[in-house]
Structure formats: C-alpha cells, structure tokens
Design a protein around this motif. Structure first.
Motif, PDB file in Angstrom:
ATOM      1  N   VAL A   1     -33.564  76.113  88.061  1.00 15.41           N
ATOM      2  CA  VAL A   1     -32.673  76.045  89.200  1.00 15.41           C
ATOM      3  C   VAL A   1     -33.339  77.084  90.330  1.00 15.41           C
ATOM      4  O   VAL A   1     -33.114  76.860  91.439  1.00 15.41           O
ATOM      5  CB  VAL A   1     -31.287  76.348  88.807  1.00 15.41           C
ATOM      6  CG1 VAL A   1     -30.827  74.909  88.043  1.00 15.41           C
ATOM      7  CG2 VAL A   1     -31.042  77.282  87.845  1.00 15.41           C
TER       8      VAL A   1
ATOM      9  N   LEU B   1     -36.982  76.977  91.739  1.00 17.93           N
ATOM     10  CA  LEU B   1     -37.472  75.911  92.765  1.00 17.93           C
ATOM     11  C   LEU B   1     -36.541  75.897  93.985  1.00 17.93           C
ATOM     12  O   LEU B   1     -36.937  75.531  95.129  1.00 17.93           O
ATOM     13  CB  LEU B   1     -36.831  74.540  91.711  1.00 17.93           C
ATOM     14  CG  LEU B   1     -37.582  74.002  90.830  1.00 17.93           C
ATOM     15  CD1 LEU B   1     -37.069  72.595  90.429  1.00 17.93           C
ATOM     16  CD2 LEU B   1     -39.056  74.368  90.768  1.00 17.93           C
ATOM     17  N   SER B   2     -35.495  76.729  93.915  1.00 22.83           N
ATOM     18  CA  SER B   2     -34.755  76.999  95.248  1.00 22.83           C
ATOM     19  C   SER B   2     -35.595  78.096  95.901  1.00 22.83           C
ATOM     20  O   SER B   2     -35.436  77.981  97.126  1.00 22.83           O
ATOM     21  CB  SER B   2     -33.509  77.489  94.907  1.00 22.83           C
ATOM     22  OG  SER B   2     -32.527  76.525  94.476  1.00 22.83           O
TER      23      SER B   2
ATOM     24  N   HIS C   1     -29.700  74.249  79.184  1.00 22.77           N
ATOM     25  CA  HIS C   1     -29.571  74.145  80.720  1.00 22.77           C
ATOM     26  C   HIS C   1     -30.616  74.649  81.419  1.00 22.77           C
ATOM     27  O   HIS C   1     -31.328  75.577  80.944  1.00 22.77           O
ATOM     28  CB  HIS C   1     -28.198  74.537  80.927  1.00 22.77           C
ATOM     29  CG  HIS C   1     -27.993  76.174  80.722  1.00 22.77           C
ATOM     30  ND1 HIS C   1     -28.061  76.861  79.463  1.00 22.77           N
ATOM     31  CD2 HIS C   1     -27.877  77.130  81.673  1.00 22.77           C
ATOM     32  CE1 HIS C   1     -27.967  77.969  79.777  1.00 22.77           C
ATOM     33  NE2 HIS C   1     -27.856  78.257  80.981  1.00 22.77           N
ATOM     34  N   HIS C   2     -30.690  74.180  82.653  1.00 23.74           N
ATOM     35  CA  HIS C   2     -31.712  74.435  83.675  1.00 23.74           C
ATOM     36  C   HIS C   2     -32.999  73.949  83.237  1.00 23.74           C
ATOM     37  O   HIS C   2     -34.178  74.366  83.626  1.00 23.74           O
ATOM     38  CB  HIS C   2     -31.995  76.186  83.928  1.00 23.74           C
ATOM     39  CG  HIS C   2     -30.864  76.796  84.202  1.00 23.74           C
ATOM     40  ND1 HIS C   2     -30.068  76.405  85.052  1.00 23.74           N
ATOM     41  CD2 HIS C   2     -30.293  78.099  84.022  1.00 23.74           C
ATOM     42  CE1 HIS C   2     -28.872  77.093  85.162  1.00 23.74           C
ATOM     43  NE2 HIS C   2     -29.116  78.296  84.619  1.00 23.74           N
ATOM     44  N   THR C   3     -33.342  73.020  82.149  1.00 26.47           N
ATOM     45  CA  THR C   3     -34.242  72.237  82.022  1.00 26.47           C
ATOM     46  C   THR C   3     -34.291  70.782  82.462  1.00 26.47           C
ATOM     47  O   THR C   3     -33.334  70.369  82.641  1.00 26.47           O
ATOM     48  CB  THR C   3     -34.574  72.371  80.411  1.00 26.47           C
ATOM     49  OG1 THR C   3     -33.757  71.665  79.736  1.00 26.47           O
ATOM     50  CG2 THR C   3     -34.407  73.761  79.823  1.00 26.47           C
ATOM     51  N   LEU C   4     -35.549  70.135  82.453  1.00 25.27           N
ATOM     52  CA  LEU C   4     -35.462  68.911  82.695  1.00 25.27           C
ATOM     53  C   LEU C   4     -35.044  67.702  81.384  1.00 25.27           C
ATOM     54  O   LEU C   4     -35.021  66.736  81.588  1.00 25.27           O
ATOM     55  CB  LEU C   4     -36.649  68.333  83.082  1.00 25.27           C
ATOM     56  CG  LEU C   4     -37.454  68.914  84.203  1.00 25.27           C
ATOM     57  CD1 LEU C   4     -38.707  68.435  84.689  1.00 25.27           C
ATOM     58  CD2 LEU C   4     -36.545  68.583  85.202  1.00 25.27           C
TER      59      LEU C   4
ATOM     60  N   VAL D   1     -43.431  72.878  83.201  1.00 25.12           N
ATOM     61  CA  VAL D   1     -43.534  72.131  84.510  1.00 25.12           C
ATOM     62  C   VAL D   1     -43.086  72.885  85.665  1.00 25.12           C
ATOM     63  O   VAL D   1     -43.961  72.778  86.749  1.00 25.12           O
ATOM     64  CB  VAL D   1     -42.358  70.868  84.364  1.00 25.12           C
ATOM     65  CG1 VAL D   1     -41.178  71.387  84.315  1.00 25.12           C
ATOM     66  CG2 VAL D   1     -42.444  69.753  85.644  1.00 25.12           C
TER      67      VAL D   1
ATOM     68  N   LEU E   1     -36.383  70.532  96.351  1.00 26.73           N
ATOM     69  CA  LEU E   1     -36.899  70.385  94.892  1.00 26.73           C
ATOM     70  C   LEU E   1     -35.954  70.917  93.936  1.00 26.73           C
ATOM     71  O   LEU E   1     -36.203  70.013  92.889  1.00 26.73           O
ATOM     72  CB  LEU E   1     -38.291  71.233  94.718  1.00 26.73           C
ATOM     73  CG  LEU E   1     -39.714  70.683  95.394  1.00 26.73           C
ATOM     74  CD1 LEU E   1     -40.601  71.241  94.995  1.00 26.73           C
ATOM     75  CD2 LEU E   1     -39.787  69.247  95.111  1.00 26.73           C
ATOM     76  N   ASN E   2     -34.983  71.768  94.171  1.00 22.93           N
ATOM     77  CA  ASN E   2     -34.186  71.969  92.962  1.00 22.93           C
ATOM     78  C   ASN E   2     -33.130  70.740  92.898  1.00 22.93           C
ATOM     79  O   ASN E   2     -32.937  70.480  91.684  1.00 22.93           O
ATOM     80  CB  ASN E   2     -33.390  73.236  93.746  1.00 22.93           C
ATOM     81  CG  ASN E   2     -32.296  73.827  92.446  1.00 22.93           C
ATOM     82  OD1 ASN E   2     -32.163  73.230  91.420  1.00 22.93           O
ATOM     83  ND2 ASN E   2     -31.195  74.629  92.917  1.00 22.93           N
TER      84      ASN E   2
ATOM     85  N   ALA F   1     -35.035  67.955  91.139  1.00 19.95           N
ATOM     86  CA  ALA F   1     -35.226  68.409  89.470  1.00 19.95           C
ATOM     87  C   ALA F   1     -33.897  67.825  89.020  1.00 19.95           C
ATOM     88  O   ALA F   1     -33.936  67.462  87.877  1.00 19.95           O
ATOM     89  CB  ALA F   1     -35.736  69.694  89.726  1.00 19.95           C
TER      90      ALA F   1
ATOM     91  N   TYR G   1     -33.453  64.379  88.419  1.00 24.61           N
ATOM     92  CA  TYR G   1     -34.553  64.008  87.461  1.00 24.61           C
ATOM     93  C   TYR G   1     -34.007  64.315  86.021  1.00 24.61           C
ATOM     94  O   TYR G   1     -33.713  63.530  85.153  1.00 24.61           O
ATOM     95  CB  TYR G   1     -35.750  64.786  87.575  1.00 24.61           C
ATOM     96  CG  TYR G   1     -36.830  64.357  86.615  1.00 24.61           C
ATOM     97  CD1 TYR G   1     -37.737  63.491  87.059  1.00 24.61           C
ATOM     98  CD2 TYR G   1     -37.216  64.787  85.480  1.00 24.61           C
ATOM     99  CE1 TYR G   1     -38.707  62.612  86.032  1.00 24.61           C
ATOM    100  CE2 TYR G   1     -38.070  64.378  84.483  1.00 24.61           C
ATOM    101  CZ  TYR G   1     -39.019  63.240  84.826  1.00 24.61           C
ATOM    102  OH  TYR G   1     -39.913  62.871  83.860  1.00 24.61           O
ATOM    103  N   SER G   2     -33.533  65.685  85.969  1.00 25.52           N
ATOM    104  CA  SER G   2     -32.914  66.096  84.659  1.00 25.52           C
ATOM    105  C   SER G   2     -31.742  65.274  84.231  1.00 25.52           C
ATOM    106  O   SER G   2     -31.585  64.853  83.064  1.00 25.52           O
ATOM    107  CB  SER G   2     -32.221  67.336  84.819  1.00 25.52           C
ATOM    108  OG  SER G   2     -31.788  68.057  83.766  1.00 25.52           O
TER     109      SER G   2
ATOM    110  N   GLY H   1     -43.924  66.046  89.289  1.00 31.54           N
ATOM    111  CA  GLY H   1     -43.502  66.386  88.013  1.00 31.54           C
ATOM    112  C   GLY H   1     -41.944  66.189  87.792  1.00 31.54           C
ATOM    113  O   GLY H   1     -41.487  66.253  86.787  1.00 31.54           O
ATOM    114  N   ILE H   2     -41.411  66.003  88.921  1.00 30.23           N
ATOM    115  CA  ILE H   2     -39.900  65.839  88.804  1.00 30.23           C
ATOM    116  C   ILE H   2     -39.542  64.281  89.508  1.00 30.23           C
ATOM    117  O   ILE H   2     -38.561  64.163  89.970  1.00 30.23           O
ATOM    118  CB  ILE H   2     -38.997  66.767  89.444  1.00 30.23           C
ATOM    119  CG1 ILE H   2     -39.715  66.964  91.038  1.00 30.23           C
ATOM    120  CG2 ILE H   2     -39.123  67.897  88.586  1.00 30.23           C
ATOM    121  CD1 ILE H   2     -38.891  68.146  91.708  1.00 30.23           C
TER     122      ILE H   2
ATOM    123  N   TRP I   1     -28.206  70.583  84.218  1.00 26.91           N
ATOM    124  CA  TRP I   1     -29.277  71.413  85.053  1.00 26.91           C
ATOM    125  C   TRP I   1     -28.658  72.440  85.614  1.00 26.91           C
ATOM    126  O   TRP I   1     -29.202  73.539  85.692  1.00 26.91           O
ATOM    127  CB  TRP I   1     -29.742  70.296  86.246  1.00 26.91           C
ATOM    128  CG  TRP I   1     -30.639  70.994  87.301  1.00 26.91           C
ATOM    129  CD1 TRP I   1     -30.402  71.169  88.826  1.00 26.91           C
ATOM    130  CD2 TRP I   1     -32.205  71.296  87.013  1.00 26.91           C
ATOM    131  NE1 TRP I   1     -31.440  71.959  89.222  1.00 26.91           N
ATOM    132  CE2 TRP I   1     -32.603  71.868  88.471  1.00 26.91           C
ATOM    133  CE3 TRP I   1     -32.668  71.383  85.914  1.00 26.91           C
ATOM    134  CZ2 TRP I   1     -33.762  72.456  88.373  1.00 26.91           C
ATOM    135  CZ3 TRP I   1     -34.124  71.775  86.192  1.00 26.91           C
ATOM    136  CH2 TRP I   1     -34.713  72.286  87.224  1.00 26.91           C
TER     137      TRP I   1
END
Lengths: 536, 536
Positions: free
Chosen positions: A52, A55-56, A90-93, A100, B58-59, B62, B65-66, B107-108, B387
């Motif tokens: 999170v 990516l931000s 948490h914070h994973t896909l 990734v 992107l955040n 993602a 996606y998650s 990837g997402i 997420w």
C-alpha cells in the motif's frame, strides 16, 4: 548531505526505521516531499510500507527517475520468514507473492537492494546510496522487520561512502577537449545554453566557471532555470524555441556554436519542439557522453571536460548577451488596469524575489510564467517540467521548505493553481505540523487553464469545486496567528510585497491570487497548441 | 450493470473518452471511487492519463486485485505515432520507453489490452470487460489519443458481451456434489461460514438458498460481513477465531463440518491466524475449486455445486445458531458513563442502521468494531480488510455513494478515523461537487490507535495534526445549508440518531465522534498483538 548521514545512522541504530515502518505509511505528503528536499539539499529519502505505501509513492518516484532526482526509497516489509512462508498477510495481493511490488519499482529505480541477509546488507546499503548519488536517480531498498535488529559491521561506518565520480580516461578526455576547443575557438558567435542535467548532475561549478571565463552570452532552458546567476552580465534569458524570452531566439538560433549543457529536449522544455538549432552548430555535454556536431564520445562525464575546456580556452569571439531585466513590458507599465495578468505578474515577482530564495512552480500557468521572471543570484528553482504530475509542487514545497530551513532559513515560495492544490492540499497540514514557513500563492483562475488550452475550453472537467483556500490552514489546525490573504488587484499585491511581516515571517503564509480564467503566459499557449495538434 | 453499458457506449461514441483523457488526470478521488462503486454496483471504471495518472492509481488498483473487485482501468496515452517515434514527451521517463508503465500494471491486472490497432481494438475491449467480470479483478486498457477516433465495428454492439460463467463439467460437478453431500448428511452439527469470495464472485443467491434450505447455523467472517441477512434466524454472528462474537467460537470450532464458502484466511480476517478449524472438518467452496477435507477438485465453480447441493440436500442435522442481537452488553447497559466507547458504539450503530444501507469502515478501530454490529437485511458492507490501504474508505465512500444514489437513494454511511481521513480528505470536495449525500463519521481519538496497538504507543508518528473536521466541507465549498456535528456523549449520539433530518437528509453530513485515544474493539487488540509478535 544530511540525508546520507541519516541513512547510515539508521543502519547503525535501526530502531528508528522500525518505528517509521508502521507509521502513517503512504501519507500523501511524503512521496513528493523527498523529491523537493533532494532538489534543495542534494539527496532525499522516503520510507513507506510494503504494498500500500510503496505503490502510493510510485508516481513520485517515477517523477524523480524521470527528472534525475536522487532519492532513496526504503520499504518496510514483513519478516523474511513470513515471506518465505508466503503468509496471507494484509497489504499483500493474497497470493503469497512478496516480490511483485519490487518488480514494479525496478523499472523506475537505478538500483534495487533487498536486505534479506545480514552478510550483504551493509554492502547493499552503501551501493544503493552510491548509485543513487552518482546516477542521480531513485534506488529501492527493502527492509524486512526482522532485519531491523540484524547486526551489521559497524566498522564500515568509519569510512564514508565513496561518492566521487569515476575519473574520465585522461587521454580520451584530452581528445574530446581538443575537439571542443577547435570548434569553440573558431566560432564567431558562440553561446552557452544550460539545461536541467547541469543541475541534476551537479555540474554547476563547472558551468559557472565556463560562463565567467568565457564571457559568452549564457541562456537557460525552462528546466535550467536557477542553474546560473541570472543577474550576471552574461545572462541573456530563457531559450525555448518559439517560447523564448524576447530577443533570445534570434541570438541563440543565429549562433554558429551552442555549448549545450545537460539538455533534456522535452516537449514542455522546448515550447512544443520548436527549437531551431542545428546539430552542426551544437556541442552537447552530458553526464555520460559528449557529442560534438555528430561525433559522439560515450562514457565520458561533462564535468572533467568542462574543467579542462575552461583551463585551455584561450581567446574566444564574444558577443553581447541580450539585456534582460524584470522591467514590465511597455504595455503593462502604461496600463491603469488593476487585473493581475501573467504579463504583469511574473516580472513583478522577479522584482520582489531575494537572493537565496527557493522558488517552486506547479506545471501550468505558473511554470510557464516563471520564464519571464529574472531571478536574483542563488535562487533554486523547482518545477516538474518533464514528468508534470499535477499537485507535485505542493508536496515538493513541503520537502523543499524543510531543506531550506536547514540552509539558514532560506525563503521557500510556491506558485500553484487552484486546481492542482486540490490534489495534495493536506501538505499544508504537514507544513503546519512541522512548523515550516513557505509562502504559498494559489493562483485562483477557476480551474485547469493549461488543460483548457489543450482541450475542452468550457468543459466541466476543467472547472473545479470552489474552495476557500485562505481558510484551509485554519481547519488544518493553524494557530490564531495564521493569516491568509486575498489579493485581487495589482495595487494590493504591490502593497503586500512591501509588508515586512509578509516578506520575512517565520510562519506559513497563503495568498489567494485572483487572475482571469482565460489568461496564460504566451509560452504556455504555444506549447499547448503544439500538444493539442500532436494529439490529433 | 450500468458501468458495462457505459464502457461499450464509450466505444461507440469515443469522443467522451477523449474529453476525459485530458481532465484532471489522477484526481485522488477517482482511483478509490471505482472500487467503492464496483462493490455496490457490480463493476467500475477509472480513467487516468499515461504515467503520472496511472501510477497514482496503482495502489487502488492493487487493492482491487487483492480483494477481487472488478474495475476497468483505462489509460489515455500519447498517439501511436509518438510512441513509435519514442518522443521525449511530458509524463514519460524521458527514455522513449512507452511500455514501462504497462509492465508495472500487468502484475496487478488479470488482462491487459493495448488498443493500438483498430482491427483488434473492439475484440480486446470485449475480452477485457469479460475477463474483468468473470475473474472479478482489474483489467488494464491503453487508449492512445489517435485511436479515439478510429472506427471499429459497431455491429458488435448489437450483441451483448457474454458475461456468463463457463458451465462446470456436469459429470465432475455431480461427483463433487455427491462427495459434499456424503459428508454433509453424516455431519452431526454442521455450520455454514461465509467469506469474502462468496460476495466478490457473486455466489450470494446460492448462499442464501443454502442457508434457507438447510436451516444450518450461519456465520460470516469479517470480510464476509453483509453477505447474508444478519436478521435471519439462522444467523449466528461473526467468526474470526479468538476475535469472534461472544459464543460463536465455541459453536464453529466444535462443529464437525464447516461449509466454508469463499474463504480468504488473511491475518486481519482471522484475528491474527487464530482459527481453530481442522481441515478434516472443512469443505471449501471457491470460484475455481472445491476442497473436501484434503481432496481437491480444481477447475470447478462453487456456484453450480452449491445449487445442486441445495437441490439434493435431503435431511440434515440442524442445531440452533447462537442468538445474536444489537443488545448492549450488560456492563454497558447499566453504565451511567457518557464516554462513547467501542463496546457501546457498535451495537448502538446496529440499532440505528436501516435495511439497504451501505456501510463502509476504514481499516482500524472501525472495521474491527463493525464485527459487533448486527446488520438489518440487505446491508452492503465495504472494508478493505486484506489490502488495508489507509484512507481507502473515504475514496470508496465517494464511489459507493454514487452507486447507492443510482440504487434508489440507498444511504451510504462511513466510519473513518481522524488519522485516515487526512490521507484522502479531498474526497469530501468531490462528494460536494457531485451532490452525493453520505453520512461520514470521523472517529476523533487523537491519531492512529490501531498502530499504537502494534507499535509505538506514545510515538509522535502515531499522533496527528488536529483538524477541524466538521468545518472542512465549508472550506471545500459546501453551501450554507451544510451542518457539521460534534458528538462527545452517548446522549448526544442517541439524540442525533433520532433526528429525522440527520437520518434522511439528501446532503452530506459529517459527524465528529469523540472517543478515547486508547479504546479499541477487543478483536483489534488481539489482532494487533499477533501482528506485533510476528514482526519481531
């Protein structure tokens, strides 16, 4: 180089990083602040959390990559064991893939260091910082939480990281210098044109020496603003093709030899690709190559070459630079109109600025308008001309103001639009929290004027929600001493510029500056027209 | 499926996309709004510009996606010719690489469509939308400006995109159903446990039929909140290991067969991996496989299996579900304390909520607290449990409120912390601009309470700049009719919940809800302890 000290100290006392890893993570401010800080103080760092947070920050990091700003992006990660186990954290896909996000950052980083092993961690950290500095681009460093307490060799810290540039091959350097001098000494009316990479690759000492020793007329591109002393007698103004300052295009384009230093010939830096300079009349100096007409000399740094060119220069043919001042154009001087127009504003700003100011302009009317402002000496100019991310300048201002405070309280002055500030307005809160004291001018012209010139003149998406900008610091917790300003006339602005408290206060100041919706600097109009045509 | 109609219409009248491409690009709101919209209305779209805009999103992408949220990410790009020429344009890395950002998004995204060729563009668009829907994940679509006016086969639009799931192999499906029934019919005290993927993969009709037909005690996980009618007699509460509602853990963990539907056993969804359910007592239903004890049946969708299980179910052993209400715990009922605590708040919220409400909770005290709120029927719950991006819920609220407005003006209610809202506060401006009318509760508890429980109890980075939240809509241009609320006592909140205007107004309402800094739902405390231990 305060930030480098911090980085190394953080490895010695890594508990500080641990504390940061779980903080307000991808706080909007942080991402841009590092960039602004680095542009003033040489290098910056930002710390985000896995997924999170990082990516931000990617837009900001990509901007730093694009514009050669050295920032270290440190990402706090789950423990190495959690990663090996592919835990559903948490914070994973949710797919057990902990690499990734690293892959996503790799494309906008010049070095990636994954600190998973204490044996290599210290070496990786040193390499990351060195690469960041030398290549002047972001690096990406991961730090799993269990590695925070991992012990690394503290003795390494006794020897500072080697940040020196590799020397050029002396024979090659001499060869290139001779070629440069051959053309330079033969040129009838050579000029110097300084661009962004002269700043970003730290060649300003060499540039200053060249300007001084040669006496040649010297120009900057929009991205090169602030690179040279604009009050110097050699300084001739901004060259940007059709968007150049008055009289500049004629001199530069009739020159038979342009010493082009650190050029980035992007659309917005050239007023829509309107340069009319032939490669046969150009010598390009870069951080990793020199090009003389069409002859390329790769793997050579401009700094060494420029130093020797200055030493061996001899006598050159010197013509006079156009005289460039902050005098108002004739039409504005005689006008009794109280409307604050761009044609009036930017020279007046130039009269008001002081030595050592840091001046930040948002992409839009502000960063085109500033072409018409002549800076005093030692002004640092910040703008994201190439990457052009909306709202950048507000975040950058926060970081720049911090750096400026550390440099003997330099003033930090921001010009941003009423549309752009809406993207990153909470930076004002961070500025208050950290007791920083920039002067923020919000150009109130009812929305996205630069976008209107490109597409959708009256479209709703170019309008904005009307905000009470001057009151925003109040709801963000400014104390009773805060005062906002609403400036609607030339007299009001002239008066404000004379007020001692406004000019020198150690508090945040926010000025709503009302300008006509459809007014824009002429360079912006030209550039927008070119962009609109290209989009067809 | 309003958004699909929009997407196809946009291809028919692509001028609309052109107009959007140059709008305020990566406006903070848009990125999350698409996610919230999709969670209420089935599917969402966001449009960003090349580089700067898309990276800012992107955040959010993602996160979608998650958490299996179907959103179409459309990226406006420079013309195909500019890309072929590798032009040095703004919003690029300056290196002529126009694919670097696409690679980052790949990837997402579950599908990438680059619309560079009119011959394939329509097919790609259809496939992108279908993949997005079927796999319930983001897709990435690039649209160069010159392609906006490219002509594509309009006749394709006469036939709607096929969004149906592929049928399961009937023999295989029958086989799996028989295995499931064998265990189900033999079980002494089976229960149903509904999780996120039942919602996200649209199996709620099948789940409802199963609950109704079986009469089995039914539980939800935190991410499954809102999946079933919580006022149904079968409903027994939230199961999350040690963080379960009172009495729930005992029933679920002593069950000899858990029909687990759409499970995502992440840390925050299981109160720190504290499930005590054996795989020998579990049948897992998923969108692409079923697992009975340890026997896996890949490539089969739960929907068909569940339908047949309901049809063939026969008689089951049915035990009673725990009785679950919004009654206050004994201690709170008898208390004369006026402090608004979590133990008191969440059941009271449950009493106040109405059928069809959309309830959004930010990661933190709110999304743990909501475990103790019993929903009326047809409540949609939104939270980013896996997420967990800070500030998500404010942006999501904007999109959800738009979708809710389109669904016969459902109420949209957000609970967010005073720290988290600082990340995305400008969503309030977009809400005002679009005349949306959510009720926003800002939990004012002096900072990042969830983070305090994990690390740094008194650390400065867990404190926040104090904002005047209730006044923020005013400086963001709310008209004089706007009224903010400051609620500090139980009596005040009880009274507010009875006010007709507050409960039914068609305007934005913002409530500052003062709660103690150190108070947190017990489930949060457990989960944070587990996270802190894992970080060591």
């Amino acid at each position: 180089m305060a930030s480098i000290d911090i980085a190394t100290r953080e490895l010695e006392n890594p508990v500080d990083l641990a504390e940061y890893i779980f903080r307000r993570l991808h706080e909007v401010g942080i991402r841009y602040a590092a960039d602004g800080y680095a542009r003033v103080n040489g290098m910056g760092a930002l710390i985000t959390t896995f997924g999170v947070g990082e990516l931000s920050a990617l837009n900001a990091v990509a901007g730093a990559y694009s514009e050669f700003v050295p920032i270290v992006h440190i990402v706090g990660q789950p423990t190495t064991q959690s990663q090996k186990d592919g835990m559903l954290l948490h914070h994973t896909l949710g797919n057990g893939d902990f690499n990734v996000f690293t892959k996503m950052s790799a494309g906008i980083s010049c070095y990636v260091a994954q600190l998973n092993d204490p044996h290599y961690a210290a070496t990786f950290v040193d390499s990351a910082i060195r690469e960041c500095w030398i290549r002047s681009r972001p690096v990406y460093v991961t730090l799993p939480t269990d590695m925070i307490y991992a012990k690394v060799d503290g003795d390494r810290l006794k020897k500072p990281i080697d940040l020196s540039l590799p020397d050029n091959d002396p024979e090659k350097e001499d060869y290139v210098v001779d070629v440069v001098l051959k053309y330079l000494q033969a040129a009838k009316n050579p000029v110097i044109l300084v661009d962004a990479c002269a700043i970003r690759h730290r060649a300003l000492t060499e540039v200053h020496d060249l300007v001084e020793a040669s006496g040649l007329p010297t120009f900057v591109t929009p991205m090169g603003k602030g690179a040279v002393n604009e009050s110097h007698k050699n300084f001739g103004g901004v060259y940007a093709g059709n968007g150049s300052n008055a009289g500049v295009r004629e001199v530069v384009e009739s020159s038979d030899l342009i010493l082009s230093i650190g050029a980035i010939k992007s659309d917005f830096n050239t007023a829509g690709f309107t340069y009319r300079i032939g490669q046969l009349n150009t010598i390009d100096f870069h951080s990793n190559y020199v090009r003389v007409r069409y002859s390329e000399y790769p793997d050579i740094n401009m700094k060494g070459v420029l130093r020797k060119v200055v030493q061996k220069m001899g006598k050159l043919n010197v013509t006079a630079a156009p005289r460039i001042t902050n005098k108002l154009p004739e039409s504005e001087q005689s006008s009794s109109d109280q409307t604050i127009t761009h044609a009036w504003l930017w020279p007046v700003v130039g009269q008001w600025l002081k030595e050592n100011d840091v001046v930040i302009t948002e992409t839009g009317t502000a960063n085109f308008g500033i072409w018409d402002t002549r800076f005093p000496a030692n002004v640092t100019a910040i703008s994201q001309v190439l990457w052009g991310s909306i709202g950048y300048s507000m975040g950058s201002c926060q970081g720049a103001a911090l750096a400026a405070k550390e440099q003997n309280n330099r003033r930090t002055i921001l010009f941003i639009g009423d549309g752009s500030i809406q993207l990153t307005v909470q930076e004002l809160s961070t500025i208050l929290r950290n007791k920083l004291s920039p002067i923020v001018f919000v150009i109130c012209n009812e929305g996205y004027t630069i976008e209107r010139y490109i597409h959708g003149w009256d479209a709703r998406y170019n309008d904005i929600q009307p905000w009470d900008f001057a009151s925003i610091p109040k709801v963000f917790g400014a104390d009773d001493g805060y005062k906002g300003y609403r400036i609607k006339t030339r007299d009001e602005l002239n008066k404000l510029f004379t007020e001692q408290d406004f000019c020198t206060s150690n508090r945040l100041r926010l000025v709503e500056l009302y300008m006509p919706r459809d007014d824009a600097p002429s360079a912006l109009k030209l550039t927008a027209e070119a962009a609109a045509a290209r989009n067809k």
